[in-house]
Scaffold this active site. Structure first.
Site, short mmCIF file in Angstrom:
data_model
loop_
_atom_site.label_atom_id
_atom_site.label_comp_id
_atom_site.label_asym_id
_atom_site.label_seq_id
_atom_site.Cartn_x
_atom_site.Cartn_y
_atom_site.Cartn_z
N ASP A 174 0.86 -1.18 0.00
CA ASP A 174 0.00 0.00 0.00
C ASP A 174 0.90 1.23 0.00
O ASP A 174 1.54 1.54 1.01
CB ASP A 174 -0.90 0.00 1.24
CG ASP A 174 -2.00 -1.06 1.17
OD1 ASP A 174 -1.79 -2.09 0.51
OD2 ASP A 174 -3.05 -0.86 1.80
N LYS A 237 -7.01 3.29 -3.43
CA LYS A 237 -7.46 3.27 -2.03
C LYS A 237 -7.71 4.70 -1.58
O LYS A 237 -6.95 5.61 -1.92
CB LYS A 237 -6.37 2.58 -1.20
CG LYS A 237 -6.58 2.59 0.31
CD LYS A 237 -5.41 1.85 0.98
CE LYS A 237 -5.43 1.99 2.50
NZ LYS A 237 -4.29 1.32 3.15
N LYS A 273 -10.39 0.08 -2.59
CA LYS A 273 -10.27 -0.12 -1.14
C LYS A 273 -10.62 1.16 -0.39
O LYS A 273 -9.82 2.09 -0.34
CB LYS A 273 -8.84 -0.57 -0.78
CG LYS A 273 -8.63 -0.79 0.73
CD LYS A 273 -7.22 -1.27 1.03
CE LYS A 273 -6.95 -1.36 2.52
NZ LYS A 273 -5.58 -1.83 2.83
#
Length: 337
Positions: A174, A237, A273
């Site tokens: 991430d 995300k 996400k």
């Protein structure tokens, strides 16, 4: 929302090394930066907010169907601990929870086999503890690398951190983008940064954290989403979870429609996400409804949808126990770690 079967039958693991379900989607190879496409992206804020505000009311499920959707949500959680006081023991407990997120008695009562969470998400220093605790499973380990959460460390160090995290055993990275590139409209710089981070990840999947609460406008969110996908992001995300504003439904609608636009034009599915601030089971249902409505059922699998959450699982467990027993248990009985 179409009503799913009250039982989840994605695949019942027979051994401890099973994970539900397996990743099958090809990775996003990226494409050359198309500035005309990026700059054409607009966002009607009032219309987006109005539509987002109706999702929860228009799409609801009850009883056995709600239990089925909540079990689906569990399989899409990146069970997360990102605290300055993280220890190996905390991560080990988190991983134990990821392996068995719902009490076997509850699953048995629902007629469902064993399930796991979608992944475990930790800082780089905690990767070895997670690798050891998840040995014998296929549960992915996600690491927040690249100077999380601000992303303001030297770029070479951010790339090196990615490489070190992958070498340590992380299968998902991430990353955090440089917000200044978005705020200054330097889309080429954002594209180049994302592409280099994607390359540093190697075989590990990369989730691009946009930190949407710091991007200034929904139009910037739309454009940043497209640029990151063009540069090869496997997921986009919303947030680090450390911003003052994290995942919201309007931001989610904008990012999801960018994903749909990218798929329509390229045939490549990119994951989504939402992270930060999603702690209630009813919120998880609303996000699942939004994804189903805007992207379709294929995106309701862990290889294309994740919740970034630390406390969401506890509330889902309480709701499932209530469904089975008719009584709510105390929240402390469902701590993640």
């Amino acid at each position: 929302m179409a009503t799913p079967s009250p039982h989840v039958h994605a695949r019942t693991p027979q051994t401890d090394d099973a994970h539900l379900p397996q990743v099958t989607e090809p990775r996003n190879p990226g494409m050359p930066l198309d500035l005309n496409w990026v700059l054409s992206a607009q966002a009607n804020t009032s219309a987006i907010e109005r539509l987002a505000g109706t999702i929860g009311a228009r799409r609801s499920v009850k009883k056995a169907y709600q239990a089925a959707w909540l079990l689906k949500a569990v399989t899409c959680i990146d069970l997360t601990t990102l605290s300055g006081d993280d220890t190996s023991r905390r991560v080990e407990r988190l991983c134990a929870k990821a392996r068995q997120p719902v009490a076997p008695a509850i699953l048995e009562a629902l007629g469902v086999g064993p399930i796991t969470t979608g992944a475990v998400c930790v800082y780089h220093e905690m990767i070895p503890a997670a690798v050891n605790a998840l040995k014998g499973t296929n549960i992915p380990i996600a690491a927040v690398s690249t100077g999380f959460p601000a992303g303001l460390s030297p770029f070479e160090l951010r790339l090196k951190e990615i490489e070190m995290s992958v070498a340590a055993g992380a299968t998902e990275i991430d990353i955090v983008i440089s917000r200044r590139h978005v705020l200054s409209g330097n889309w080429q710089a954002l594209y180049d940064e994302m592409a280099q981070m994607r390359a540093a990840c190697g075989e590990a999947h990369v989730k691009a954290i946009l930190a949407t609460g710091e991007l200034g406008s929904l139009r910037n969110v739309a454009r940043a989403s497209l640029v990151c996908m063009m540069a090869g992001a496997d997921f986009i995300k919303t947030s680090t979870g450390k911003e003052s504003v994290n995942a919201t439904l309007p931001v989610s609608l904008v990012m999801i429609r960018a994903i749909r636009d990218y798929y329509d034009r390229t045939g490549i599915r990119v994951g989504y996400k939402p992270a930060g601030g999603i702690s209630k089971a009813k919120d998880a249902l609303t996000y699942l409804a939004l994804v189903k409505e805007e992207l379709g059922d294929r995106w309701l699998q862990p290889d294309l949808f994740r919740f970034g959450a630390s406390s969401l699982l506890g509330d889902i467990e309480r709701q499932l126990e209530h469904h089975v027993t008719g009584a709510y248990s105390a929240g402390y009985r469902h701590a993640a770690h």
